[in-house]
Design a protein around this motif. Structure first.
Motif, PDB file in Angstrom:
ATOM      1  N   THR A   1       0.855  -1.184   0.000  1.00 30.83           N
ATOM      2  CA  THR A   1       0.000   0.000   0.000  1.00 30.83           C
ATOM      3  C   THR A   1       0.891   1.233   0.000  1.00 30.83           C
ATOM      4  O   THR A   1       1.793   1.335   0.822  1.00 30.83           O
ATOM      5  CB  THR A   1      -0.893   0.037   1.257  1.00 30.83           C
TER       6      THR A   1
ATOM      7  N   GLN B   1      -3.100  -6.600 -13.447  1.00 33.77           N
ATOM      8  CA  GLN B   1      -4.366  -6.392 -12.745  1.00 33.77           C
ATOM      9  C   GLN B   1      -4.564  -7.410 -11.622  1.00 33.77           C
ATOM     10  O   GLN B   1      -4.637  -8.613 -11.868  1.00 33.77           O
ATOM     11  CB  GLN B   1      -5.532  -6.508 -13.732  1.00 33.77           C
TER      12      GLN B   1
ATOM     13  N   ASP C   1      -5.577  -2.772  -7.771  1.00 34.51           N
ATOM     14  CA  ASP C   1      -6.795  -1.958  -7.778  1.00 34.51           C
ATOM     15  C   ASP C   1      -6.811  -1.019  -6.573  1.00 34.51           C
ATOM     16  O   ASP C   1      -7.183   0.153  -6.676  1.00 34.51           O
ATOM     17  CB  ASP C   1      -8.041  -2.853  -7.754  1.00 34.51           C
ATOM     18  N   ALA C   2      -6.392  -1.557  -5.415  1.00 34.57           N
ATOM     19  CA  ALA C   2      -6.360  -0.744  -4.193  1.00 34.57           C
ATOM     20  C   ALA C   2      -5.320   0.371  -4.302  1.00 34.57           C
ATOM     21  O   ALA C   2      -5.549   1.506  -3.856  1.00 34.57           O
ATOM     22  CB  ALA C   2      -6.073  -1.627  -2.986  1.00 34.57           C
TER      23      ALA C   2
ATOM     24  N   GLN D   1      -4.295   1.845  -7.095  1.00 34.64           N
ATOM     25  CA  GLN D   1      -4.760   2.858  -8.041  1.00 34.64           C
ATOM     26  C   GLN D   1      -5.960   3.638  -7.512  1.00 34.64           C
ATOM     27  O   GLN D   1      -6.233   4.754  -7.966  1.00 34.64           O
ATOM     28  CB  GLN D   1      -5.122   2.201  -9.387  1.00 34.64           C
ATOM     29  N   SER D   2      -6.689   3.070  -6.546  1.00 34.19           N
ATOM     30  CA  SER D   2      -7.810   3.800  -5.963  1.00 34.19           C
ATOM     31  C   SER D   2      -7.346   4.812  -4.912  1.00 34.19           C
ATOM     32  O   SER D   2      -8.107   5.672  -4.488  1.00 34.19           O
ATOM     33  CB  SER D   2      -8.814   2.821  -5.332  1.00 34.19           C
ATOM     34  N   ASN D   3      -6.086   4.683  -4.494  1.00 35.78           N
ATOM     35  CA  ASN D   3      -5.484   5.641  -3.573  1.00 35.78           C
ATOM     36  C   ASN D   3      -5.009   6.854  -4.390  1.00 35.78           C
ATOM     37  O   ASN D   3      -4.219   6.694  -5.321  1.00 35.78           O
ATOM     38  CB  ASN D   3      -4.309   4.972  -2.852  1.00 35.78           C
ATOM     39  N   PRO D   4      -5.468   8.087  -4.088  1.00 34.18           N
ATOM     40  CA  PRO D   4      -5.083   9.252  -4.907  1.00 34.18           C
ATOM     41  C   PRO D   4      -3.577   9.420  -5.062  1.00 34.18           C
ATOM     42  O   PRO D   4      -3.080   9.713  -6.157  1.00 34.18           O
ATOM     43  CB  PRO D   4      -5.701  10.430  -4.148  1.00 34.18           C
TER      44      PRO D   4
ATOM     45  N   LYS E   1      -2.215   6.559  -7.315  1.00 34.13           N
ATOM     46  CA  LYS E   1      -2.504   6.817  -8.728  1.00 34.13           C
ATOM     47  C   LYS E   1      -1.600   7.910  -9.275  1.00 34.13           C
ATOM     48  O   LYS E   1      -1.133   7.857 -10.415  1.00 34.13           O
ATOM     49  CB  LYS E   1      -3.965   7.202  -8.888  1.00 34.13           C
TER      50      LYS E   1
ATOM     51  N   GLY F   1      -1.352   6.630 -13.137  1.00 35.92           N
ATOM     52  CA  GLY F   1      -2.381   5.744 -13.654  1.00 35.92           C
ATOM     53  C   GLY F   1      -1.774   4.597 -14.436  1.00 35.92           C
ATOM     54  O   GLY F   1      -0.594   4.296 -14.338  1.00 35.92           O
ATOM     55  N   ASN F   2      -2.577   3.935 -15.233  1.00 34.05           N
ATOM     56  CA  ASN F   2      -2.152   2.797 -16.037  1.00 34.05           C
ATOM     57  C   ASN F   2      -1.699   3.298 -17.406  1.00 34.05           C
ATOM     58  O   ASN F   2      -2.329   3.046 -18.431  1.00 34.05           O
ATOM     59  CB  ASN F   2      -3.340   1.826 -16.149  1.00 34.05           C
TER      60      ASN F   2
END
Length: 277
Positions: free
Chosen positions: A96, A189, A194-195, A197-200, A203, A208-209
């Protein structure tokens, strides 16, 4: 090197119910391997084993990579059930994004304990059994072993440590004809990504991706992982185009940082991380 045939080989996978664990288990089952599935929740591993064909070819046990005793008991159970252990994949891991200044100390310590110490405990508990089959040990590291990004002091430290552990252990076990490999994929993926990238802040740091941080398909990652086992490779880099980054990290570090971590974006990333903390 002659191909290491996986049919009827007994493969232990820690963290088996995670995204990579599940995909790897399916691929190995497709090769005819027998699977020992280890994770924290008994219902999850038993359900996974049933989906993969049941107890003759796949069985699950509870194991915590933060406990050597737990892993030793699980390995004993695997051998009692299947008769042997041929391959061990130390796959359990966490990650994380967080800044060193603001992360709780237990976040750093937990990441090291699972990602690095967990590999040590997994291999240590499996070795008495793998010695009998002259098998193969594979640890899931990351491209983060070579590319050291901001907000990941805990994660990059753990994955670089896994790489070093495998290199040293390989020398210790070579005379016993036991192979040791480390696996270094870029982004793909999974629920963990996912977790992130969901963190500002997460990301922002990876933009991003996109660009050099673009994901590769999980199918590619798993195919390379399986081939790595079949070839008993010392190191596997995914995608192969990242081999230069892995083999010459000191030479290309500044270039990677210049391309991947723009100074303005990096400042914004750290501000986002402060807000998140």
């Amino acid at each position: 090197m002659r191909k290491y045939q996986l049919k009827d080989k007994v493969v232990v996978i820690t963290g088996s119910t995670g995204g990579l664990g599940q995909a790897t288990a399916r691929a190995l089952r497709g090769k005819g391997a027998k699977l020992a599935l280890l994770d924290l929740d008994l219902n999850s591993v038993e359900r996974q084993a049933n989906e993969l064909g049941g107890s003759q070819v796949a069985a699950g046990w509870v194991a915590d990579v933060c406990s050597l005793d737990s892993l030793e008991k699980a390995m004993t159970n695997v051998v009692q059930h299947f008769g042997k252990i041929d391959v061990v994949i130390a796959n359990a891991g966490v990650g994380t994004p967080a800044s060193l200044e603001h992360m709780p100390p237990e976040t750093f310590e937990r990441t090291i304990d699972i990602n690095l110490n967990g590999v040590f405990r997994t291999f240590r508990s499996a070795l008495p059994h793998v010695k009998k089959t002259q098998g193969y040990l594979l640890a899931i590291s990351s491209l983060a072993a070579f590319v050291h990004s901001p907000l990941n002091t805990h994660y990059t430290s753990s994955k670089a440590g896994v790489w070093a552990l495998c290199d040293s252990l390989r020398l210790e076990l070579r005379h016993l004809n036991i192979g040791v490999g480390s696996f270094h994929p870029t982004f793909f993926q999974t629920p963990m990504m996912d977790a992130v990238q969901s963190n500002p802040a997460g990301k922002a740091v990876w933009n991003g991706n996109t660009g050099i941080w673009k994901y590769v398909p999980i199918e590619t990652v798993v195919a390379e992982l399986v081939e790595g086992i079949e070839r008993r490779k010392d190191i596997v880099i995914v995608p192969k185009s990242n081999r230069l980054v892995a083999s010459t990290p000191g030479l290309v570090r500044s270039l990677i940082e210049f391309i991947g971590f723009d100074q303005k974006r990096l400042k914004k990333t750290m501000q986002l991380a402060e807000k998140a903390d």
